[in-house]
Enzyme design. Structure first.
Site, PDB file in Angstrom:
ATOM      1  N   LYS A   1      -6.223   4.063  -9.690  1.00 34.87           N
ATOM      2  CA  LYS A   1      -7.523   4.203  -9.458  1.00 34.87           C
ATOM      3  C   LYS A   1      -8.110   5.459  -9.818  1.00 34.87           C
ATOM      4  O   LYS A   1      -7.536   6.526  -9.744  1.00 34.87           O
ATOM      5  CB  LYS A   1      -8.096   4.282  -7.828  1.00 34.87           C
ATOM      6  CG  LYS A   1      -7.321   2.860  -7.129  1.00 34.87           C
ATOM      7  CD  LYS A   1      -7.770   2.769  -5.908  1.00 34.87           C
ATOM      8  CE  LYS A   1      -7.208   1.714  -5.071  1.00 34.87           C
ATOM      9  NZ  LYS A   1      -5.884   2.106  -4.298  1.00 34.87           N
TER      10      LYS A   1
ATOM     11  N   HIS B   1     -12.343   3.936  -7.964  1.00 36.00           N
ATOM     12  CA  HIS B   1     -11.840   4.198  -6.654  1.00 36.00           C
ATOM     13  C   HIS B   1     -13.252   4.166  -5.348  1.00 36.00           C
ATOM     14  O   HIS B   1     -13.093   3.383  -4.531  1.00 36.00           O
ATOM     15  CB  HIS B   1     -11.268   5.454  -6.352  1.00 36.00           C
ATOM     16  CG  HIS B   1     -10.438   5.620  -5.230  1.00 36.00           C
ATOM     17  ND1 HIS B   1      -9.153   6.231  -5.108  1.00 36.00           N
ATOM     18  CD2 HIS B   1     -10.391   5.004  -3.949  1.00 36.00           C
ATOM     19  CE1 HIS B   1      -8.461   6.148  -4.244  1.00 36.00           C
ATOM     20  NE2 HIS B   1      -9.477   5.549  -3.185  1.00 36.00           N
TER      21      HIS B   1
ATOM     22  N   TRP C   1     -10.121  11.567   8.900  1.00 38.27           N
ATOM     23  CA  TRP C   1     -10.824  10.614   8.322  1.00 38.27           C
ATOM     24  C   TRP C   1     -11.376   9.609   9.282  1.00 38.27           C
ATOM     25  O   TRP C   1     -12.515   9.203   9.075  1.00 38.27           O
ATOM     26  CB  TRP C   1     -10.080   9.783   7.248  1.00 38.27           C
ATOM     27  CG  TRP C   1      -9.790  10.713   6.039  1.00 38.27           C
ATOM     28  CD1 TRP C   1      -8.679  11.278   5.764  1.00 38.27           C
ATOM     29  CD2 TRP C   1     -10.842  11.017   4.687  1.00 38.27           C
ATOM     30  NE1 TRP C   1      -8.898  11.808   4.558  1.00 38.27           N
ATOM     31  CE2 TRP C   1      -9.747  11.873   3.904  1.00 38.27           C
ATOM     32  CE3 TRP C   1     -11.984  10.719   4.669  1.00 38.27           C
ATOM     33  CZ2 TRP C   1     -10.418  12.436   2.854  1.00 38.27           C
ATOM     34  CZ3 TRP C   1     -12.596  11.519   3.439  1.00 38.27           C
ATOM     35  CH2 TRP C   1     -11.667  12.220   2.575  1.00 38.27           C
TER      36      TRP C   1
ATOM     37  N   TYR D   1      -3.811   9.542  -4.297  1.00 36.60           N
ATOM     38  CA  TYR D   1      -2.624   9.594  -3.099  1.00 36.60           C
ATOM     39  C   TYR D   1      -1.730  10.691  -3.623  1.00 36.60           C
ATOM     40  O   TYR D   1      -0.519  10.820  -2.767  1.00 36.60           O
ATOM     41  CB  TYR D   1      -1.988   8.070  -3.199  1.00 36.60           C
ATOM     42  CG  TYR D   1      -2.957   6.936  -2.679  1.00 36.60           C
ATOM     43  CD1 TYR D   1      -4.293   7.298  -2.502  1.00 36.60           C
ATOM     44  CD2 TYR D   1      -2.514   5.559  -3.105  1.00 36.60           C
ATOM     45  CE1 TYR D   1      -5.112   6.357  -2.170  1.00 36.60           C
ATOM     46  CE2 TYR D   1      -3.497   4.703  -2.727  1.00 36.60           C
ATOM     47  CZ  TYR D   1      -4.838   4.884  -2.324  1.00 36.60           C
ATOM     48  OH  TYR D   1      -5.712   4.011  -1.989  1.00 36.60           O
TER      49      TYR D   1
ATOM     50  N   ASP E   1      -0.041  -1.166  -4.829  1.00 43.65           N
ATOM     51  CA  ASP E   1      -1.396  -0.236  -4.788  1.00 43.65           C
ATOM     52  C   ASP E   1      -1.257   1.058  -4.640  1.00 43.65           C
ATOM     53  O   ASP E   1      -0.643   1.421  -3.627  1.00 43.65           O
ATOM     54  CB  ASP E   1      -2.325  -0.813  -3.633  1.00 43.65           C
ATOM     55  CG  ASP E   1      -3.755  -0.442  -3.741  1.00 43.65           C
ATOM     56  OD1 ASP E   1      -4.253  -0.965  -4.468  1.00 43.65           O
ATOM     57  OD2 ASP E   1      -4.014   0.678  -3.026  1.00 43.65           O
TER      58      ASP E   1
ATOM     59  N   TYR F   1      -8.205  -3.793   2.210  1.00 44.43           N
ATOM     60  CA  TYR F   1      -7.381  -2.664   2.690  1.00 44.43           C
ATOM     61  C   TYR F   1      -7.611  -2.516   4.029  1.00 44.43           C
ATOM     62  O   TYR F   1      -8.562  -2.856   4.687  1.00 44.43           O
ATOM     63  CB  TYR F   1      -7.422  -1.309   1.572  1.00 44.43           C
ATOM     64  CG  TYR F   1      -8.653  -0.570   1.871  1.00 44.43           C
ATOM     65  CD1 TYR F   1      -9.112   0.132   2.816  1.00 44.43           C
ATOM     66  CD2 TYR F   1      -9.755  -0.303   0.778  1.00 44.43           C
ATOM     67  CE1 TYR F   1     -10.421   0.779   3.208  1.00 44.43           C
ATOM     68  CE2 TYR F   1     -10.845   0.321   0.913  1.00 44.43           C
ATOM     69  CZ  TYR F   1     -11.143   0.932   2.230  1.00 44.43           C
ATOM     70  OH  TYR F   1     -12.266   1.776   1.931  1.00 44.43           O
TER      71      TYR F   1
ATOM     72  N   GLY G   1       0.797  -1.160  -0.004  1.00 41.54           N
ATOM     73  CA  GLY G   1       0.012  -0.114   0.074  1.00 41.54           C
ATOM     74  C   GLY G   1       0.847   1.168   0.153  1.00 41.54           C
ATOM     75  O   GLY G   1       1.763   1.272   0.673  1.00 41.54           O
TER      76      GLY G   1
ATOM     77  N   GLY H   1      -5.330  -2.211  10.321  1.00 34.77           N
ATOM     78  CA  GLY H   1      -6.104  -1.257  11.171  1.00 34.77           C
ATOM     79  C   GLY H   1      -5.962   0.211  10.562  1.00 34.77           C
ATOM     80  O   GLY H   1      -6.355   1.202  11.463  1.00 34.77           O
TER      81      GLY H   1
HETATM   82  P1  NDP Z   1      -2.846  -0.472   6.852  1.00 35.45           P
HETATM   83  O1  NDP Z   1      -4.206  -1.130   7.387  1.00 35.45           O
HETATM   84  O2  NDP Z   1      -1.981  -1.054   5.869  1.00 35.45           O
HETATM   85  O3  NDP Z   1      -1.853   0.086   8.320  1.00 35.45           O
HETATM   86  C1  NDP Z   1      -0.860   1.129   7.906  1.00 35.45           C
HETATM   87  C2  NDP Z   1      -0.281   1.412   9.386  1.00 35.45           C
HETATM   88  O4  NDP Z   1       0.039   0.469   9.836  1.00 35.45           O
HETATM   89  C3  NDP Z   1       0.746   2.547   9.071  1.00 35.45           C
HETATM   90  O5  NDP Z   1       0.498   3.403  10.342  1.00 35.45           O
HETATM   91  C4  NDP Z   1       2.035   1.598   9.398  1.00 35.45           C
HETATM   92  O6  NDP Z   1       3.071   2.571  10.054  1.00 35.45           O
HETATM   93  C5  NDP Z   1       1.601   0.715  10.255  1.00 35.45           C
HETATM   94  N1  NDP Z   1       2.099  -0.500  10.268  1.00 35.45           N
HETATM   95  C6  NDP Z   1       2.438  -1.297   9.071  1.00 35.45           C
HETATM   96  N2  NDP Z   1       3.026  -2.519   9.287  1.00 35.45           N
HETATM   97  C7  NDP Z   1       3.362  -2.764  10.669  1.00 35.45           C
HETATM   98  C8  NDP Z   1       3.752  -3.605  11.402  1.00 35.45           C
HETATM   99  N3  NDP Z   1       4.274  -4.594  10.800  1.00 35.45           N
HETATM  100  N4  NDP Z   1       3.542  -3.476  12.899  1.00 35.45           N
HETATM  101  C9  NDP Z   1       3.003  -2.497  13.415  1.00 35.45           C
HETATM  102  N5  NDP Z   1       2.742  -1.201  12.648  1.00 35.45           N
HETATM  103  C10 NDP Z   1       2.693  -1.430  11.141  1.00 35.45           C
HETATM  104  O7  NDP Z   1      -3.219   0.978   6.364  1.00 35.45           O
HETATM  105  P2  NDP Z   1      -4.033   1.575   4.826  1.00 35.45           P
HETATM  106  O8  NDP Z   1      -5.184   1.992   5.327  1.00 35.45           O
HETATM  107  O9  NDP Z   1      -3.017   2.562   4.520  1.00 35.45           O
HETATM  108  O10 NDP Z   1      -4.114   0.581   3.974  1.00 35.45           O
HETATM  109  C11 NDP Z   1      -3.001  -0.080   3.056  1.00 35.45           C
HETATM  110  C12 NDP Z   1      -3.524   0.390   1.708  1.00 35.45           C
HETATM  111  O11 NDP Z   1      -4.835  -0.049   1.065  1.00 35.45           O
HETATM  112  C13 NDP Z   1      -3.063   1.889   1.386  1.00 35.45           C
HETATM  113  O12 NDP Z   1      -1.764   2.194   1.398  1.00 35.45           O
HETATM  114  C14 NDP Z   1      -3.863   1.949  -0.097  1.00 35.45           C
HETATM  115  O13 NDP Z   1      -2.590   1.607  -0.909  1.00 35.45           O
HETATM  116  C15 NDP Z   1      -4.886   1.180   0.259  1.00 35.45           C
HETATM  117  N6  NDP Z   1      -6.134   1.563   0.533  1.00 35.45           N
HETATM  118  C16 NDP Z   1      -7.180   1.751  -0.197  1.00 35.45           C
HETATM  119  C17 NDP Z   1      -8.356   2.398  -0.045  1.00 35.45           C
HETATM  120  C18 NDP Z   1      -9.531   2.388  -0.986  1.00 35.45           C
HETATM  121  O14 NDP Z   1     -10.435   3.502  -0.969  1.00 35.45           O
HETATM  122  N7  NDP Z   1      -9.567   1.810  -2.173  1.00 35.45           N
HETATM  123  C19 NDP Z   1      -8.484   3.091   1.193  1.00 35.45           C
HETATM  124  C20 NDP Z   1      -7.655   3.032   2.106  1.00 35.45           C
HETATM  125  C21 NDP Z   1      -6.335   2.350   1.817  1.00 35.45           C
HETATM  126  P3  NDP Z   1       4.428   2.545   9.520  1.00 35.45           P
HETATM  127  O15 NDP Z   1       4.391   2.856   7.967  1.00 35.45           O
HETATM  128  O16 NDP Z   1       5.126   3.582  10.547  1.00 35.45           O
HETATM  129  O17 NDP Z   1       5.025   1.218   9.351  1.00 35.45           O
END
Ligand code: NDP
Length: 324
Positions: free
Chosen positions: A85, A118, A228, A56, A51, A217, A23, A221
């Site tokens: 998207k 999207h 948001w 973005y 993705d 996605y 992501g 969490g």
């Molecule tokens: P995620 O659920 O992937 O969570 C990301 C968060 O988790 C960040 O704060 C990251 O911090 C933390 N994190 C990542 N790996 C770990 C780990 N191993 N241990 C502890 N914390 C961790 O978030 P998203 O909501 O961003 O979803 C992922 C992707 O999905 C997006 O980037 C996007 O590409 C897509 N998406 C699509 C949407 C849609 O409408 N189609 C909407 C939302 C997301 P850090 O970077 O510091 O590790």
């Protein structure tokens, strides 16, 4: 069949999607360059599915990262699965192909592997991605989503994209497309929020019955972006049941949260811009949850959505009024 780092799911149009994707969305506290640098790390550790989205604001940097990993011989273009998207100000049919071409130009790629609508919610067509009236309220529009879909089909026929799909669609919105007269290509996937608190069992069952892949996605969490997401909502990675299973398996809660979805046939996205965690998130292929672990985690579901986007609630196509 056992899941492996190069495992893919065959889409209903014959193309293949890697089961785990990187992501690239991050809140404004991160720079766009960090998205690019992290994409390079992700490719280095094994991610082949990236993705991204026009919304973005980082397609230039992510495209550069992909091209640099092609140039240094780490991967070939055909090894990478890139998802883009269509944003909500571009749903009118004549705006679809130009929007895709703008993204391809920013990316400096010849084609996308997957292009998604999207969200079903449409905003006023134009250059402003968040058009607002004098009172600061979003200006909506309401094109027949089937006309938008036909324009996506034309982009596939033109060779600009290999596969087409949707995101944030509920069941009846998927059915609208599936039942449309003259449908040429079914959506290959529906990319939706999915995690232990919103396990999407009903939408998943429906998607499987239609040979549509559910891509999840916010599986960890979400990034809990202040504008948001309710800052008081419970955190996936802190859930006690998840942590108990993770401790038993000697894995991190993030790895177990991802594995839970993978074993249910869901394609998972995970965002991290931290090299150690990017690496960790790809290490989900050398352990397994038992059926009992999966059942235990099923019990954590509370149909709780992080990204409910309340400012869209008045739109006739708001997808989250329905149960699924
Ligand atoms: P995620 O659920 O992937 O969570 C990301 C968060 O988790 C960040 O704060 C990251 O911090 C933390 N994190 C990542 N790996 C770990 C780990 N191993 N241990 C502890 N914390 C961790 O978030 P998203 O909501 O961003 O979803 C992922 C992707 O999905 C997006 O980037 C996007 O590409 C897509 N998406 C699509 C949407 C849609 O409408 N189609 C909407 C939302 C997301 P850090 O970077 O510091 O590790």
């Amino acid at each position: 069949m056992a899941l492996k780092p190069d495992s893919c799911v065959v889409l209903n149009d014959g193309h293949k999607i890697p089961v785990i994707g990187f992501g690239t969305y991050a809140p404004d506290t991160y720079t766009k360059e960090q998205a690019g640098e992290s994409t390079k790390v992700a490719i280095d550790v094994g991610f082949r599915h990236i993705d991204c989205a026009f919304m973005y604001g980082n397609e230039v940097e992510v495209g550069q990262a992909i091209r640099s990993k092609i140039a240094d011989g780490t991967v070939k273009r055909e090894d990478i699965f890139y998802t883009g998207k269509l944003w909500s100000n571009n749903h009118t049919p004549e705006r679809v192909q130009p929007a895709l071409e703008k993204s391809l130009n920013d990316l400096q790629l010849d084609y996308m592997d997957l292009f998604l609508i999207h969200t079903p919610v449409e905003l006023k067509p134009g250059d402003d991605p968040f058009p607002k009236d004098e009172d600061g309220k979003l200006i909506f529009n309401n094109t027949d989503i089937r006309d938008t879909w036909k324009a996506l089909e034309a982009c596939k026929d033109a060779g600009l994209v290999r596969s087409i799909g949707v995101s944030n669609f509920n069941r009846s919105q998927l059915e609208l497309i599936l039942n449309m007269p003259g449908l040429k290509y079914k959506p290959v996937c529906d990319q939706v929020e999915c995690h232990i608190f919103l396990n999407q069992s009903k939408l998943l069952k429906f998607c499987k019955s239609q040979d549509i892949v559910l891509v999840g996605y916010s599986v960890l969490g979400s990034s809990r972006v202040e504008n948001w997401i309710d800052q008081n909502s419970p955190q996936v990675l802190e859930d006690p049941v998840l942590n108990t299973v993770a401790k038993k398996l000697k894995r991190s809660p993030a790895q177990v949260a991802m594995r839970y979805l993978l074993q249910r046939g869901i394609v998972v996205l995970a965002k991290s811009f931290n090299p150690e965690r990017i690496k960790q998130n790809f290490q989900v292929f050398d352990f397994e949850l038992s059926d009992e672990d999966v059942l235990t985690l099923d019990g954590v579901n509370k149909n709780m959505r992080y990204l409910s986007i309340d400012v869209w609630k008045e739109h006739p196509k708001y997808p989250f009024h329905d149960e699924y």
